[in-house]
Design a protein around this motif. Structure first.
Motif, PDB file in Angstrom:
ATOM      1  N   SER A  96       0.840  -1.201   0.000  1.00 36.48           N
ATOM      2  CA  SER A  96       0.000   0.000   0.000  1.00 36.48           C
ATOM      3  C   SER A  96       0.871   1.246   0.000  1.00 36.48           C
ATOM      4  N   MET A  97       0.868   1.987  -1.114  1.00 37.39           N
ATOM      5  CA  MET A  97       1.612   3.244  -1.122  1.00 37.39           C
ATOM      6  C   MET A  97       0.825   4.356  -0.460  1.00 37.39           C
ATOM      7  N   VAL A  98      -0.460   4.131  -0.218  1.00 33.88           N
ATOM      8  CA  VAL A  98      -1.237   5.100   0.550  1.00 33.88           C
ATOM      9  C   VAL A  98      -0.798   5.064   2.013  1.00 33.88           C
ATOM     10  N   ARG A  99      -0.603   3.852   2.532  1.00 30.01           N
ATOM     11  CA  ARG A  99      -0.158   3.708   3.924  1.00 30.01           C
ATOM     12  C   ARG A  99       1.320   4.045   4.079  1.00 30.01           C
ATOM     13  N   TRP A 100       2.140   3.706   3.077  1.00 33.65           N
ATOM     14  CA  TRP A 100       3.584   3.893   3.193  1.00 33.65           C
ATOM     15  C   TRP A 100       4.108   4.647   1.963  1.00 33.65           C
ATOM     16  N   PRO A 101       3.752   5.910   1.768  1.00 37.05           N
ATOM     17  CA  PRO A 101       4.229   6.644   0.592  1.00 37.05           C
ATOM     18  C   PRO A 101       5.713   6.975   0.688  1.00 37.05           C
ATOM     19  N   THR A 102       6.342   7.161  -0.478  1.00 39.21           N
ATOM     20  CA  THR A 102       7.776   7.456  -0.491  1.00 39.21           C
ATOM     21  C   THR A 102       8.100   8.893  -0.905  1.00 39.21           C
ATOM     22  N   TYR A 103       7.143   9.620  -1.497  1.00 41.53           N
ATOM     23  CA  TYR A 103       7.440  10.964  -2.003  1.00 41.53           C
ATOM     24  C   TYR A 103       7.550  11.957  -0.850  1.00 41.53           C
ATOM     25  N   GLY A 104       8.735  12.146  -0.349  1.00 41.86           N
ATOM     26  CA  GLY A 104       8.925  13.110   0.726  1.00 41.86           C
ATOM     27  C   GLY A 104      10.374  13.156   1.172  1.00 41.86           C
ATOM     28  N   GLU A 105      10.700  14.188   1.935  1.00 40.09           N
ATOM     29  CA  GLU A 105      12.069  14.343   2.422  1.00 40.09           C
ATOM     30  C   GLU A 105      12.379  13.386   3.575  1.00 40.09           C
ATOM     31  N   LEU A 106      11.376  13.060   4.358  1.00 42.10           N
ATOM     32  CA  LEU A 106      11.541  12.216   5.541  1.00 42.10           C
ATOM     33  C   LEU A 106      10.310  11.316   5.639  1.00 42.10           C
ATOM     34  N   MET A 107      10.492   9.992   5.549  1.00 39.34           N
ATOM     35  CA  MET A 107       9.355   9.081   5.511  1.00 39.34           C
ATOM     36  C   MET A 107       9.636   7.857   6.383  1.00 39.34           C
ATOM     37  N   THR A 108       8.550   7.222   6.827  1.00 38.38           N
ATOM     38  CA  THR A 108       8.645   6.064   7.716  1.00 38.38           C
ATOM     39  C   THR A 108       8.163   4.810   6.998  1.00 38.38           C
ATOM     40  N   PHE A 109       8.873   3.686   7.224  1.00 39.02           N
ATOM     41  CA  PHE A 109       8.554   2.438   6.545  1.00 39.02           C
ATOM     42  C   PHE A 109       8.704   1.244   7.494  1.00 39.02           C
ATOM     43  N   PRO A 110       8.039   0.123   7.182  1.00 41.42           N
ATOM     44  CA  PRO A 110       8.268  -1.106   7.951  1.00 41.42           C
ATOM     45  C   PRO A 110       9.707  -1.588   7.736  1.00 41.42           C
ATOM     46  N   ALA A 111      10.330  -2.052   8.795  1.00 43.14           N
ATOM     47  CA  ALA A 111      11.725  -2.483   8.703  1.00 43.14           C
ATOM     48  C   ALA A 111      11.907  -3.613   7.691  1.00 43.14           C
ATOM     49  N   ARG A 112      10.905  -4.469   7.516  1.00 42.31           N
ATOM     50  CA  ARG A 112      11.050  -5.612   6.610  1.00 42.31           C
ATOM     51  C   ARG A 112      11.164  -5.192   5.147  1.00 42.31           C
ATOM     52  N   LEU A 113      10.785  -3.938   4.850  1.00 43.62           N
ATOM     53  CA  LEU A 113      10.866  -3.441   3.473  1.00 43.62           C
ATOM     54  C   LEU A 113      12.106  -2.592   3.221  1.00 43.62           C
ATOM     55  N   VAL A 114      12.980  -2.505   4.209  1.00 46.78           N
ATOM     56  CA  VAL A 114      14.175  -1.663   4.110  1.00 46.78           C
ATOM     57  C   VAL A 114      15.394  -2.562   3.882  1.00 46.78           C
ATOM     58  N   VAL A 115      16.174  -2.248   2.843  1.00 42.64           N
ATOM     59  CA  VAL A 115      17.289  -3.094   2.432  1.00 42.64           C
ATOM     60  C   VAL A 115      18.581  -2.278   2.395  1.00 42.64           C
ATOM     61  N   LYS A 116      19.637  -2.820   2.957  1.00 42.20           N
ATOM     62  CA  LYS A 116      20.965  -2.218   2.779  1.00 42.20           C
ATOM     63  C   LYS A 116      21.465  -2.642   1.395  1.00 42.20           C
ATOM     64  N   HIS A 117      21.415  -1.719   0.459  1.00 42.22           N
ATOM     65  CA  HIS A 117      21.784  -2.052  -0.904  1.00 42.22           C
ATOM     66  C   HIS A 117      23.316  -2.030  -1.063  1.00 42.22           C
ATOM     67  N   PRO A 118      23.827  -2.632  -2.137  1.00 46.65           N
ATOM     68  CA  PRO A 118      25.280  -2.615  -2.351  1.00 46.65           C
ATOM     69  C   PRO A 118      25.829  -1.193  -2.398  1.00 46.65           C
ATOM     70  N   ALA A 119      26.971  -0.985  -1.778  1.00 47.63           N
ATOM     71  CA  ALA A 119      27.557   0.352  -1.665  1.00 47.63           C
ATOM     72  C   ALA A 119      27.958   0.932  -3.009  1.00 47.63           C
ATOM     73  N   LEU A 120      28.096   0.092  -4.017  1.00 51.41           N
ATOM     74  CA  LEU A 120      28.500   0.580  -5.334  1.00 51.41           C
ATOM     75  C   LEU A 120      27.406   1.399  -6.021  1.00 51.41           C
ATOM     76  N   LEU A 121      26.174   1.344  -5.528  1.00 51.47           N
ATOM     77  CA  LEU A 121      25.063   2.037  -6.170  1.00 51.47           C
ATOM     78  C   LEU A 121      25.013   3.507  -5.763  1.00 51.47           C
ATOM     79  N   SER A 122      24.739   4.369  -6.712  1.00 51.76           N
ATOM     80  CA  SER A 122      24.424   5.766  -6.406  1.00 51.76           C
ATOM     81  C   SER A 122      23.031   5.828  -5.805  1.00 51.76           C
ATOM     82  N   TRP A 123      22.670   6.992  -5.230  1.00 53.84           N
ATOM     83  CA  TRP A 123      21.305   7.148  -4.711  1.00 53.84           C
ATOM     84  C   TRP A 123      20.282   6.957  -5.831  1.00 53.84           C
TER      85      TRP A 123
END
Length: 329
Positions: A93-120
C-alpha cells in the motif's frame, strides 16, 4: 516538519502539491529515512488519476520506491542502524507507506541495505523493476537457458530489467516495442531481437525467429489485441504472464490457441512476491548478487529535482523515456 508530495483531488500531474507535514516517529519495527532519491512508477500516475487498484482517502501521499539514510529506528528493529544507506522494497500500500517526501517512515522488513557501489539514483531504481521481472521470469516461469522469452513494452524500466534477468540465465530475449525509434537502443542494451509491432507482423516475425519450437514465456503489461499474435506464436505448454493493462482496447481471450497448445495465462502482481517473506528473501538475494556482479544495472532515463515533481510526472506519461525516471532530493 518535512516536505512531502500529496494530492487533494484526482487529475493530471498538476494536482500534485509539495506541502510541509509532521512525519511521525517510527513505531515498533519501523524505520524513518531521510530520502535522497525517488524512483517513479506508472502505478503512481494511476493512483493520482483515480485509476489504481487502491483507493486513497484524500489528501493522499504516493510513491513506491526510494533510497536514503536511516535517521531513526523504532523498537525491535534489528540489523539496521541510524546512518545506514538503504533502499525501499515497494510496499503493498503506497497510501499507507508513501515514499514521495524528504523524511518518511517504513516497515523495517521493506528496508534493504543495498550494495555500496550504487548511487542514490540507481538505488532508488532497483526494487520495483527487478522484483517484478524476477517474480514473473524466475519465480513463476522458471526461465531457463534454452528458452525464448518475449518481453513487451521492452523499453520500460521493468522491460529492461526483464532483458537483463533473462540474459543472466542465458535465455534468448525478444523485445517488443511499438515503433522502431527505440530498436537500436534495445539491441545495444542486450536484447537478442527487437520487433516494432506497429510496423511489422508480430506473429510472423515471432514464428520466423523461434521456428517450430515457439515462444515458451511471454511477459506482457499491455493486453488488448496483442494477445492474438503473442499466443499464436507460443509453444505447447507455454506461459503468458500478464502484469498490466496498458491497452485501452478490450483484451480478447485466445480460446483456440489456449486449448490447442495447453497454454497458461497468468495474472501477476509483484505484491505476491513482496507479501511472501520466503520468496522475497530469495528475490532479494538474486537481485543483490546481480547488482554486485554487474549483470543487473538500473538504466536511468532522466532525473528531476524534487521541486519539479509535476514535470517529472508529465515526462513519465510521455512514453519518451528509456528506463527509469528518478527524482532527487
Amino acid at each position: 516538519m518535512a516536505r512531502v508530495v500529496r494530492f487533494h483531488e484526482y487529475g493530471g500531474p498538476e494536482v500534485l502539491r509539495i506541502e510541509e507535514i509532521d512525519v511521525p516517529k517510527p513505531g515498533p519495527d519501523e524505520i524513518r529515512i531521510r530520502i535522497k532519491a525517488l524512483g517513479l512508477n506508472r502505478a503512481e500516475t494511476l493512483l493520482r488519476s483515480g485509476n489504481y487498484i487502491e483507493t486513497p482517502t484524500l489528501p493522499s501521499g504516493l510513491g513506491l520506491e526510494a533510497a536514503g539514510i536511516i535517521e531513526s529506528i523504532g523498537k525491535d528493529v534489528q540489523a539496521l542502524v541510524p546512518g545506514d544507506a538503504v533502499s525501499i522494497v515497494p510496499p503493498v500500500s503506497m497510501v499507507r507507506w508513501p515514499t514521495y517526501g524528504e523524511l518518511m517512515t517504513f516497515p523495517a522488513r521493506l528496508v534493504v541495505k543495498h550494495p555500496a557501489l550504487l548511487s542514490w539514483e540507481a538505488a532508488a531504481a532497483v526494487w520495483m523493476q527487478y522484483l517484478t521481472a524476477y517474480g514473473a521470469l524466475i519465480d513463476m516461469a522458471k526461465l531457463r537457458k534454452d528458452d525464448c522469452v518475449v518481453i513487451t513494452a521492452a523499453s520500460s524500466s521493468v522491460g529492461l530489467a526483464a532483458i537483463q534477468i533473462a540474459n543472466m540465465v542465458g535465455a534468448t530475449t525478444i523485445a517488443v516495442t511499438r515503433t522502431s525509434s527505440k530498436k537500436q537502443a534495445l539491441l545495444e542494451f542486450g536484447a537478442a531481437h527487437v520487433i516494432p509491432f506497429a510496423e511489422e507482423d508480430l506473429e510472423a516475425r515471432l514464428k520466423d525467429l523461434t521456428g517450430p519450437a515457439g515462444v515458451r514465456v511471454v511477459f506482457d503489461p499491455i493486453g488488448g489485441p496483442i494477445f492474438g499474435p503473442l499466443t499464436a506464436a507460443m509453444s505447447r505448454g507455454g506461459i503468458l504472464i500478464e502484469y498490466g493493462g496498458l491497452s485501452p482496447e478490450p483484451t480478447p481471450f485466445p480460446l483456440f490457441a489456449v486449448l490447442s497448445k495447453m497454454l497458461t495465462l497468468r495474472g501477476y502482481l509483484v505484491h505476491e512476491i513482496i507479501s511472501d517473506p520466503v520468496r522475497l528473501e530469495a528475490a532479494k538475494a538474486f537481485i543483490i548478487n546481480g547488482l554486485i556482479s554487474g549483470a543487473l544495472k538500473p538504466e536511468i532515463a532522466k532525473t528531476f529535482p524534487f521541486d519539479q515533481i509535476v514535470e517529472a510526472h508529465r515526462y513519465l506519461e510521455s512514453n519518451e523515456q528509456f528506463g527509469k525516471i528518478v527524482v532527487t532530493i
